[in-house]
Design a protein around this motif. Structure first.
Motif, PDB file in Angstrom:
ATOM      1  N   ILE A  31       0.806  -1.229   0.000  1.00  0.00           N
ATOM      2  CA  ILE A  31       0.000   0.000   0.000  1.00  0.00           C
ATOM      3  C   ILE A  31       0.837   1.277   0.000  1.00  0.00           C
ATOM      4  CG2 ILE A  31      -1.893  -1.185   1.163  1.00  0.00           C
ATOM      5  CD1 ILE A  31      -1.276   0.638   3.629  1.00  0.00           C
ATOM      6  N   PHE A  32       2.114   1.178   0.341  1.00  0.00           N
ATOM      7  CA  PHE A  32       2.938   2.379   0.417  1.00  0.00           C
ATOM      8  C   PHE A  32       3.790   2.565  -0.843  1.00  0.00           C
ATOM      9  CE2 PHE A  32       2.262   1.313   4.936  1.00  0.00           C
ATOM     10  CZ  PHE A  32       1.780   2.532   5.402  1.00  0.00           C
ATOM     11  N   GLY A  33       3.812   3.780  -1.363  1.00  0.00           N
ATOM     12  CA  GLY A  33       4.723   4.128  -2.450  1.00  0.00           C
ATOM     13  C   GLY A  33       4.406   3.507  -3.791  1.00  0.00           C
ATOM     14  N   ARG A  34       3.149   3.245  -4.066  1.00  0.00           N
ATOM     15  CA  ARG A  34       2.797   2.585  -5.332  1.00  0.00           C
ATOM     16  C   ARG A  34       3.137   3.435  -6.549  1.00  0.00           C
ATOM     17  NH1 ARG A  34      -3.288   0.494  -3.720  1.00  0.00           N
ATOM     18  NH2 ARG A  34      -2.685  -1.409  -2.581  1.00  0.00           N
ATOM     19  N   ALA A  35       2.986   4.756  -6.442  1.00  0.00           N
ATOM     20  CA  ALA A  35       3.260   5.619  -7.598  1.00  0.00           C
ATOM     21  C   ALA A  35       4.758   5.744  -7.842  1.00  0.00           C
ATOM     22  CB  ALA A  35       2.647   6.998  -7.364  1.00  0.00           C
ATOM     23  N   ARG A  36       5.524   5.923  -6.784  1.00  0.00           N
ATOM     24  CA  ARG A  36       6.962   6.145  -6.934  1.00  0.00           C
ATOM     25  C   ARG A  36       7.706   4.865  -7.257  1.00  0.00           C
ATOM     26  NH1 ARG A  36      10.891   5.494  -3.082  1.00  0.00           N
ATOM     27  NH2 ARG A  36      12.866   6.556  -3.464  1.00  0.00           N
ATOM     28  N   TRP A  37       7.285   3.753  -6.661  1.00  0.00           N
ATOM     29  CA  TRP A  37       8.007   2.493  -6.832  1.00  0.00           C
ATOM     30  C   TRP A  37       6.970   1.379  -6.998  1.00  0.00           C
ATOM     31  CZ3 TRP A  37      12.427   0.658  -3.009  1.00  0.00           C
ATOM     32  CH2 TRP A  37      13.132  -0.398  -3.612  1.00  0.00           C
ATOM     33  N   PRO A  38       6.385   1.257  -8.195  1.00  0.00           N
ATOM     34  CA  PRO A  38       5.323   0.265  -8.413  1.00  0.00           C
ATOM     35  C   PRO A  38       5.852  -1.164  -8.351  1.00  0.00           C
ATOM     36  CG  PRO A  38       5.936   1.329 -10.472  1.00  0.00           C
ATOM     37  CD  PRO A  38       6.667   2.061  -9.393  1.00  0.00           C
ATOM     38  N   PRO A  55      -7.689   0.004  -2.138  1.00  0.00           N
ATOM     39  CA  PRO A  55      -7.928  -0.499  -3.501  1.00  0.00           C
ATOM     40  C   PRO A  55      -6.693  -0.353  -4.383  1.00  0.00           C
ATOM     41  CG  PRO A  55      -9.765   0.848  -2.760  1.00  0.00           C
ATOM     42  CD  PRO A  55      -8.696   0.994  -1.729  1.00  0.00           C
ATOM     43  N   ALA A  56      -6.522  -1.280  -5.288  1.00  0.00           N
ATOM     44  CA  ALA A  56      -5.313  -1.345  -6.106  1.00  0.00           C
ATOM     45  C   ALA A  56      -5.085  -0.090  -6.950  1.00  0.00           C
ATOM     46  CB  ALA A  56      -5.381  -2.575  -7.013  1.00  0.00           C
ATOM     47  N   HIS A  57      -6.159   0.631  -7.304  1.00  0.00           N
ATOM     48  CA  HIS A  57      -5.997   1.810  -8.160  1.00  0.00           C
ATOM     49  C   HIS A  57      -5.589   3.052  -7.377  1.00  0.00           C
ATOM     50  CE1 HIS A  57     -10.155   2.240  -6.680  1.00  0.00           C
ATOM     51  NE2 HIS A  57      -9.967   3.533  -6.839  1.00  0.00           N
ATOM     52  N   GLU A  58      -5.572   2.972  -6.055  1.00  0.00           N
ATOM     53  CA  GLU A  58      -5.206   4.122  -5.233  1.00  0.00           C
ATOM     54  C   GLU A  58      -3.699   4.157  -5.006  1.00  0.00           C
ATOM     55  OE1 GLU A  58      -6.981   6.548  -4.127  1.00  0.00           O
ATOM     56  OE2 GLU A  58      -9.057   5.878  -4.321  1.00  0.00           O
ATOM     57  N   ASN A  59      -3.147   5.360  -4.906  1.00  0.00           N
ATOM     58  CA  ASN A  59      -1.739   5.514  -4.536  1.00  0.00           C
ATOM     59  C   ASN A  59      -1.530   6.882  -3.894  1.00  0.00           C
ATOM     60  OD1 ASN A  59      -1.072   7.521  -6.608  1.00  0.00           O
ATOM     61  ND2 ASN A  59      -1.183   5.828  -8.064  1.00  0.00           N
ATOM     62  N   GLU A  60      -0.279   7.190  -3.579  1.00  0.00           N
ATOM     63  CA  GLU A  60       0.024   8.412  -2.842  1.00  0.00           C
ATOM     64  C   GLU A  60      -0.113   9.694  -3.666  1.00  0.00           C
ATOM     65  OE1 GLU A  60       4.173   6.967  -4.252  1.00  0.00           O
ATOM     66  OE2 GLU A  60       2.160   6.163  -3.896  1.00  0.00           O
ATOM     67  N   ALA A  61      -0.191   9.583  -4.984  1.00  0.00           N
ATOM     68  CA  ALA A  61      -0.110  10.763  -5.847  1.00  0.00           C
ATOM     69  C   ALA A  61      -1.193  11.799  -5.560  1.00  0.00           C
ATOM     70  CB  ALA A  61      -0.156  10.345  -7.309  1.00  0.00           C
ATOM     71  N   GLY A  71      19.558  15.795   2.036  1.00  0.00           N
ATOM     72  CA  GLY A  71      19.759  17.205   1.734  1.00  0.00           C
ATOM     73  C   GLY A  71      18.646  17.882   0.971  1.00  0.00           C
ATOM     74  N   LYS A  72      17.595  17.136   0.576  1.00  0.00           N
ATOM     75  CA  LYS A  72      16.487  17.727  -0.175  1.00  0.00           C
ATOM     76  C   LYS A  72      15.223  17.756   0.684  1.00  0.00           C
ATOM     77  CE  LYS A  72      17.703  16.700  -4.989  1.00  0.00           C
ATOM     78  NZ  LYS A  72      17.181  16.186  -6.274  1.00  0.00           N
ATOM     79  N   GLU A  73      14.515  18.891   0.639  1.00  0.00           N
ATOM     80  CA  GLU A  73      13.256  18.995   1.368  1.00  0.00           C
ATOM     81  C   GLU A  73      12.162  18.293   0.572  1.00  0.00           C
ATOM     82  OE1 GLU A  73      12.279  22.962   2.507  1.00  0.00           O
ATOM     83  OE2 GLU A  73      14.148  23.262   3.610  1.00  0.00           O
ATOM     84  N   LYS A  74      11.410  17.458   1.259  1.00  0.00           N
ATOM     85  CA  LYS A  74      10.382  16.652   0.593  1.00  0.00           C
ATOM     86  C   LYS A  74       9.063  16.721   1.355  1.00  0.00           C
ATOM     87  CE  LYS A  74      13.182  14.271  -2.363  1.00  0.00           C
ATOM     88  NZ  LYS A  74      12.966  14.049  -3.808  1.00  0.00           N
ATOM     89  N   GLU A  75       7.971  16.777   0.606  1.00  0.00           N
ATOM     90  CA  GLU A  75       6.652  16.590   1.201  1.00  0.00           C
ATOM     91  C   GLU A  75       6.384  15.093   1.300  1.00  0.00           C
ATOM     92  OE1 GLU A  75       4.130  20.498  -0.275  1.00  0.00           O
ATOM     93  OE2 GLU A  75       3.927  18.616  -1.392  1.00  0.00           O
ATOM     94  N   ILE A  76       5.753  14.674   2.356  1.00  0.00           N
ATOM     95  CA  ILE A  76       5.378  13.272   2.506  1.00  0.00           C
ATOM     96  C   ILE A  76       3.860  13.174   2.450  1.00  0.00           C
ATOM     97  CG2 ILE A  76       5.431  11.222   3.983  1.00  0.00           C
ATOM     98  CD1 ILE A  76       8.036  12.198   5.139  1.00  0.00           C
ATOM     99  N   ARG A  77       3.369  12.515   1.434  1.00  0.00           N
ATOM    100  CA  ARG A  77       1.928  12.320   1.291  1.00  0.00           C
ATOM    101  C   ARG A  77       1.501  11.018   1.972  1.00  0.00           C
ATOM    102  NH1 ARG A  77      -0.459  15.804  -2.213  1.00  0.00           N
ATOM    103  NH2 ARG A  77       0.990  17.121  -3.402  1.00  0.00           N
ATOM    104  N   ARG A  78       0.247  10.963   2.310  1.00  0.00           N
ATOM    105  CA  ARG A  78      -0.297   9.722   2.860  1.00  0.00           C
ATOM    106  C   ARG A  78      -0.077   8.577   1.862  1.00  0.00           C
ATOM    107  NH1 ARG A  78      -6.429   9.997   4.617  1.00  0.00           N
ATOM    108  NH2 ARG A  78      -6.690  10.042   2.349  1.00  0.00           N
ATOM    109  N   PHE A  79       0.372   7.465   2.356  1.00  0.00           N
ATOM    110  CA  PHE A  79       0.709   6.256   1.585  1.00  0.00           C
ATOM    111  C   PHE A  79       2.023   6.362   0.816  1.00  0.00           C
ATOM    112  CE2 PHE A  79      -4.094   6.223   1.351  1.00  0.00           C
ATOM    113  CZ  PHE A  79      -4.254   5.437   2.479  1.00  0.00           C
ATOM    114  N   ALA A  80       2.785   7.441   1.049  1.00  0.00           N
ATOM    115  CA  ALA A  80       4.129   7.493   0.462  1.00  0.00           C
ATOM    116  C   ALA A  80       4.981   6.412   1.130  1.00  0.00           C
ATOM    117  CB  ALA A  80       4.745   8.868   0.668  1.00  0.00           C
ATOM    118  N   GLY A  81       6.006   5.973   0.436  1.00  0.00           N
ATOM    119  CA  GLY A  81       6.854   4.911   0.976  1.00  0.00           C
ATOM    120  C   GLY A  81       8.033   5.422   1.776  1.00  0.00           C
TER     121      GLY A  81
END
Length: 332
Positions: free
Chosen positions: A225-232, A251-257, A269-279
């Motif tokens: 469930i985590f990071g499906r968009a970034r690392w499918p 559901p399989a069609h949902e991801n963090e995007a 060293g990079k600032e990042k936003e963390i979305r729900r379900f991000a990995g």
């Protein structure tokens, strides 16, 4: 069955490259100073100059050799060049085929190549290209898990496959104490790689609440469930937190995007936003809803009862294994 070092290191203890930046210079140096093989984690994007700084910072904390882990699923060519230019002791690679030209290039630079595999087929390919050691990862492992087999049925098959070739086999997945170490040795391993146990150390760069949850929770689950968009197609094992139990049937069609931002973090060293379900796991800089983030852990997490210095983890593994072998197996 005997304890001995591997790849020129004093002990056959490997600290896994905890991502994205949890195994930083402090943790790696502490493991190296204790006689084990500590592994930095390279960024999941090309950042060779930053990586060189990371390597040099680690060298400022230890005069012992160490290595860097690279995930082949992400851009990595420039990072690998930086690793070879810096001539670290070990290049550990994962989640992708290790090509022979990479092994040849690394050997030319005096760097040993150690892939992590999750199947007998991957192990065969690694042997064929002339790697220096093989980490065999079982499904019990925390974080991203490439194979489907349990460690202890798979491990002796890889050991048999290696045969009398000088390629140490290192066991990974669910091992957190001396008993797991001795069990792996009994199956033919020459070393063990631990992730979760080193995650729960004073020097790891994990968020304090993440470390607390490693002590608090005893159950994990293999999920995607985590990071499906970034690392499918990259399943992983996480703690069974209340957040996970609420959302584990995502559901399989949902991801963090398209999910809301639940935190912020500075990663390599990079600032990042963390979305729900991000990995992305929470590191020391992370703010926000920590308990709703991905908290990777292996099945052995229930055996971890305290946060220890990394050097103490190495010491307890080695001394505990020696004692077990003397007491339980010396007369067999």
């Amino acid at each position: 069955m005997a304890l001995r070092g591997i790849l020129g290191f004093e002990y056959g203890i490997v600290q896994a490259p905890l991502g994205p930046d949890i195994s930083g210079p402090e943790l790696v140096a502490a493991v190296a100073n204790a006689g084990g093989l500590g592994l930095l984690r390279a960024p999941d994007w090309e950042s060779p100059e930053y990586l060189k700084e990371l390597i040099r910072k680690t060298r400022g904390l230890t005069d012992k050799p160490f290595g860097v882990g690279v995930v082949l699923a992400f851009p990595h060519e420039e990072n690998v060049k930086a690793i070879l230019e810096e001539k670290v002791a070990v290049l550990q690679v994962y989640w992708g085929e290790c090509p022979q030209d990479l092994v040849v290039e690394a050997h030319r630079a005096g760097v040993k190549v150690v892939p992590q595999v999750g199947s007998i087929e991957e192990a065969k390919k690694a042997i064929d290209v002339g790697v220096d050691a093989i980490i065999v990862q079982g499904r019990e492992a925390g974080g991203h898990v490439i194979g489907q087999e349990a460690l202890f049925p798979l491990l002796p098959r890889v050991v048999d496959l290696v045969g009398d070739q000088d390629i140490p086999v290192i066991a990974a997945g669910g091992i957190v104490d001396a008993r797991g170490y001795v069990a792996a040795l009994a199956l033919g391993a020459e070393g063990v790689s631990l992730g979760t146990r080193f995650l729960a150390t004073e020097e790891s760069y994990a968020h304090p609440l993440y470390k607390k949850k490693l002590i608090e929770f005893e159950r994990t689950e293999y999920t995607d469930i985590f990071g499906r968009a970034r690392w499918p197609n990259a399943p992983h094992r996480v703690l069974q937190t209340p957040f996970f139990n609420e959302w584990k049937s995502l559901p399989a069609h949902e991801n963090e995007a398209n999910q809301p931002v639940i935190g912020l973090s500075t990663i390599h060293g990079k600032e990042k936003e963390i979305r729900r379900f991000a990995g992305t796991v929470p590191n020391l800089t992370t703010t926000g809803d920590i308990e709703s983030m991905a908290l990777y852990a292996g099945e052995g997490v229930g055996l971890i009862k305290e946060i220890l210095p990394a050097g103490e983890v190495v010491k307890r593994l080695v001394e505990g294994a020696q004692l077990l072998i003397q007491q339980k197996f010396s007369e067999i």
